[in-house]
Write a protein that holds these residues in place. Structure first.
Motif, PDB file in Angstrom:
ATOM      1  N   GLU A   1      94.449  43.746  15.048  1.00 20.84           N
ATOM      2  CA  GLU A   1      95.691  44.501  14.934  1.00 20.84           C
ATOM      3  C   GLU A   1      96.457  45.926  14.169  1.00 20.84           C
ATOM      4  OE1 GLU A   1      99.115  41.736  13.894  1.00 20.84           O
ATOM      5  OE2 GLU A   1      98.641  40.291  15.720  1.00 20.84           O
ATOM      6  N   LEU A   2      95.157  46.177  14.314  1.00 20.39           N
ATOM      7  CA  LEU A   2      95.147  47.660  13.259  1.00 20.39           C
ATOM      8  C   LEU A   2      96.075  48.283  14.275  1.00 20.39           C
ATOM      9  CD1 LEU A   2      90.973  47.566  11.999  1.00 20.39           C
ATOM     10  CD2 LEU A   2      93.146  47.337  10.648  1.00 20.39           C
ATOM     11  N   ARG A   3      96.584  49.632  13.303  1.00 24.13           N
ATOM     12  CA  ARG A   3      97.295  50.338  13.859  1.00 24.13           C
ATOM     13  C   ARG A   3      96.712  52.299  13.907  1.00 24.13           C
ATOM     14  NH1 ARG A   3     102.489  48.638  14.033  1.00 24.13           N
ATOM     15  NH2 ARG A   3     103.073  51.192  14.900  1.00 24.13           N
ATOM     16  N   ASN A   4      97.690  53.276  14.721  1.00 21.16           N
ATOM     17  CA  ASN A   4      96.517  53.698  14.426  1.00 21.16           C
ATOM     18  C   ASN A   4      95.335  54.221  15.084  1.00 21.16           C
ATOM     19  OD1 ASN A   4      98.788  54.383  13.480  1.00 21.16           O
ATOM     20  ND2 ASN A   4      97.722  54.900  11.260  1.00 21.16           N
ATOM     21  N   GLY A   5      95.184  53.476  16.325  1.00 25.84           N
ATOM     22  CA  GLY A   5      93.139  53.550  16.556  1.00 25.84           C
ATOM     23  C   GLY A   5      93.072  55.305  17.345  1.00 25.84           C
ATOM     24  N   SER A   6      94.128  55.708  17.896  1.00 31.27           N
ATOM     25  CA  SER A   6      94.059  57.276  19.279  1.00 31.27           C
ATOM     26  C   SER A   6      94.046  57.552  17.974  1.00 31.27           C
ATOM     27  CB  SER A   6      94.449  57.060  20.043  1.00 31.27           C
ATOM     28  OG  SER A   6      96.623  56.852  19.295  1.00 31.27           O
ATOM     29  N   VAL A   7      93.786  57.493  16.821  1.00 31.99           N
ATOM     30  CA  VAL A   7      94.344  59.291  15.709  1.00 31.99           C
ATOM     31  C   VAL A   7      92.490  59.584  15.779  1.00 31.99           C
ATOM     32  CG1 VAL A   7      96.683  58.977  14.792  1.00 31.99           C
ATOM     33  CG2 VAL A   7      94.422  58.085  13.853  1.00 31.99           C
ATOM     34  N   PRO A   8      92.350  60.568  15.535  1.00 33.84           N
ATOM     35  CA  PRO A   8      91.295  61.941  15.027  1.00 33.84           C
ATOM     36  C   PRO A   8      90.768  60.950  13.899  1.00 33.84           C
ATOM     37  CG  PRO A   8      92.671  62.983  15.258  1.00 33.84           C
ATOM     38  CD  PRO A   8      93.422  61.910  15.308  1.00 33.84           C
ATOM     39  N   VAL A   9      89.801  60.968  13.362  1.00 30.99           N
ATOM     40  CA  VAL A   9      89.104  60.495  12.298  1.00 30.99           C
ATOM     41  C   VAL A   9      88.944  62.424  11.036  1.00 30.99           C
ATOM     42  CG1 VAL A   9      88.705  58.442  11.835  1.00 30.99           C
ATOM     43  CG2 VAL A   9      86.661  60.127  12.665  1.00 30.99           C
ATOM     44  N   ASN A  10      88.973  62.374  10.371  1.00 35.22           N
ATOM     45  CA  ASN A  10      88.101  63.086   9.678  1.00 35.22           C
ATOM     46  C   ASN A  10      87.408  62.727   8.630  1.00 35.22           C
ATOM     47  OD1 ASN A  10      90.727  65.445  10.594  1.00 35.22           O
ATOM     48  ND2 ASN A  10      91.720  64.078  10.027  1.00 35.22           N
TER      49      ASN A  10
ATOM     50  N   GLU B   1      90.351  44.807  15.567  1.00 38.72           N
ATOM     51  CA  GLU B   1      91.029  45.091  16.760  1.00 38.72           C
ATOM     52  C   GLU B   1      92.308  45.826  16.438  1.00 38.72           C
ATOM     53  OE1 GLU B   1      90.985  41.225  17.902  1.00 38.72           O
ATOM     54  OE2 GLU B   1      89.255  40.183  17.949  1.00 38.72           O
ATOM     55  N   PHE B   2      92.281  46.965  17.148  1.00 35.42           N
ATOM     56  CA  PHE B   2      93.168  48.114  17.512  1.00 35.42           C
ATOM     57  C   PHE B   2      94.140  47.276  18.662  1.00 35.42           C
ATOM     58  CE2 PHE B   2      90.215  49.933  15.664  1.00 35.42           C
ATOM     59  CZ  PHE B   2      90.553  50.847  14.161  1.00 35.42           C
ATOM     60  N   LEU B   3      95.761  47.671  17.743  1.00 36.65           N
ATOM     61  CA  LEU B   3      96.985  47.310  18.820  1.00 36.65           C
ATOM     62  C   LEU B   3      96.604  48.551  20.035  1.00 36.65           C
ATOM     63  CD1 LEU B   3      99.842  46.290  16.093  1.00 36.65           C
ATOM     64  CD2 LEU B   3      98.524  45.149  16.926  1.00 36.65           C
ATOM     65  N   GLU B   4      97.288  47.698  21.151  1.00 37.49           N
ATOM     66  CA  GLU B   4      97.816  49.772  22.126  1.00 37.49           C
ATOM     67  C   GLU B   4      98.997  49.468  21.849  1.00 37.49           C
ATOM     68  OE1 GLU B   4      95.817  50.834  24.306  1.00 37.49           O
ATOM     69  OE2 GLU B   4      93.965  48.809  23.927  1.00 37.49           O
ATOM     70  N   GLU B   5      98.869  51.323  21.121  1.00 35.32           N
ATOM     71  CA  GLU B   5     100.445  51.522  21.034  1.00 35.32           C
ATOM     72  C   GLU B   5     100.509  53.188  20.981  1.00 35.32           C
ATOM     73  OE1 GLU B   5     100.682  51.185  16.746  1.00 35.32           O
ATOM     74  OE2 GLU B   5      98.822  52.005  16.356  1.00 35.32           O
ATOM     75  N   GLU B   6     101.585  53.443  20.971  1.00 34.44           N
ATOM     76  CA  GLU B   6     101.845  54.754  21.149  1.00 34.44           C
ATOM     77  C   GLU B   6     101.019  55.533  20.114  1.00 34.44           C
ATOM     78  OE1 GLU B   6     105.782  56.333  21.417  1.00 34.44           O
ATOM     79  OE2 GLU B   6     106.125  55.732  23.835  1.00 34.44           O
ATOM     80  N   GLN B   7     100.416  57.137  20.583  1.00 40.06           N
ATOM     81  CA  GLN B   7      99.887  57.412  18.984  1.00 40.06           C
ATOM     82  C   GLN B   7     100.618  58.107  18.138  1.00 40.06           C
ATOM     83  OE1 GLN B   7      96.840  60.830  19.596  1.00 40.06           O
ATOM     84  NE2 GLN B   7      98.350  62.220  19.436  1.00 40.06           N
TER      85      GLN B   7
END
Length: 276
Positions: free
Chosen positions: A182-191, A242-248
């Motif tokens: 249940e992790l958040r921010n799965g769709s954000v880019p990594v730096n 595992e990541f949550l499905e959520e808005e960016q």
């Protein structure tokens, strides 16, 4: 054969995970390298690699200095990050101010300061060196103050190098988020940036004599957090996070194009995915 007479003397302040790798590399290229550690028992490791070792500690004033010959150098590379503590926003700038005073006292002409992309806010877009700094975390605020202390000095030239998240070798990202759910921010880019590129970039700045600049340094490609950490876990034979499905959510995409152009730099690892 390298002509040592034409090479600057370099003191690496903070020979930890990055600083030691840098000192070893510069020494192998023929530079006269001095390195510092906070604990006396770590000096032997420096000596094993032919690096002149010194015990130096800013707490936040210079309270431990085995020999001030460390500061008799042409270039200081500062690899001491802000440590977690409640008063980090005041304590860390005091450490860097103490370093500044030593550099001025000993006539140091160049300082390369290792900073972080944490100085940038999450902007929902690309961030470059021209962006107004408004960090959200205390460590980022401390770094902004430290950067200003050094760049405002007229006694030496400073180049600021803002690295993304450091990965490579014993810092295997497969372990960072493994097992977590249940992790958040799965769709954000990594730096992120690999240690090998960090060392190579610092070496190029010194070799090309590039001072008075501010550079971002991250892999040019930015996979999503979900794609990167799941692949890293698979490569390490660990359960995938595992990541949550959520808005960016809020994010930043760190742009390193200024560094690439100014140094004519080719990344060893174009994408963090290449490091896995």
């Amino acid at each position: 054969m390298t002509d040592k007479l034409n090479l600057p003397r370099i003191s690496v302040l903070g020979c930890g995970w990055l600083g030691l790798a840098l000192a070893k590399h510069l020494s192998s290229k023929g530079y006269d390298v001095k390195g510092s550690v906070m604990q006396e028992e770590n000096l032997e490791e420096l000596h094993q690699f032919g690096i002149k070792g010194y015990q130096i500690a800013f707490n936040p004033d210079l309270q431990v200095c085995s020999d001030d010959h460390f500061f008799e150098t042409d270039i200081i590379v500062s690899c001491i990050p802000p440590k977690r503590r409640d008063d980090i926003e005041s304590y860390y700038p005091k450490q860097i101010d103490s370093l500044k005073q030593e550099a001025q006292k000993h006539g140091v002409k160049k300082v390369l300061f290792i900073s972080s992309t944490s100085v940038y806010p999450n902007t929902l877009g690309k961030v470059s060196e021209e962006l107004q700094l408004s960090p959200e975390k205390a460590s980022g605020k401390a770094l902004v103050k430290a950067e200003k202390l050094l760049t405002q000095s007229d006694d030496f030239e400073t180049t600021i190098l803002r690295f993304g998240g450091l990965i490579g070798y014993d810092r295997h990202p497969g372990r960072f988020l493994s097992h977590r759910k249940e992790l958040r921010n799965g769709s954000v880019p990594v730096n992120l940036i690999h240690q090998d590129d960090c060392v190579k970039i610092i070496s190029e700045i010194i070799k090309q004599n590039v001072w008075g600049e501010v550079f971002n340094a991250c892999c040019p490609e930015h996979p999503t957090r979900k794609d990167f950490y799941q692949k890293a876990a698979r490569a390490a034979n660990l359960p995938e996070p595992e990541f949550l499905e959520e808005e960016q959510m809020a994010y930043k995409w760190v742009d390193s194009s200024k560094l690439i152009k100014r140094l004519n730099y080719k990344f060893i690892y174009t994408s963090p995915l290449d490091t896995i």
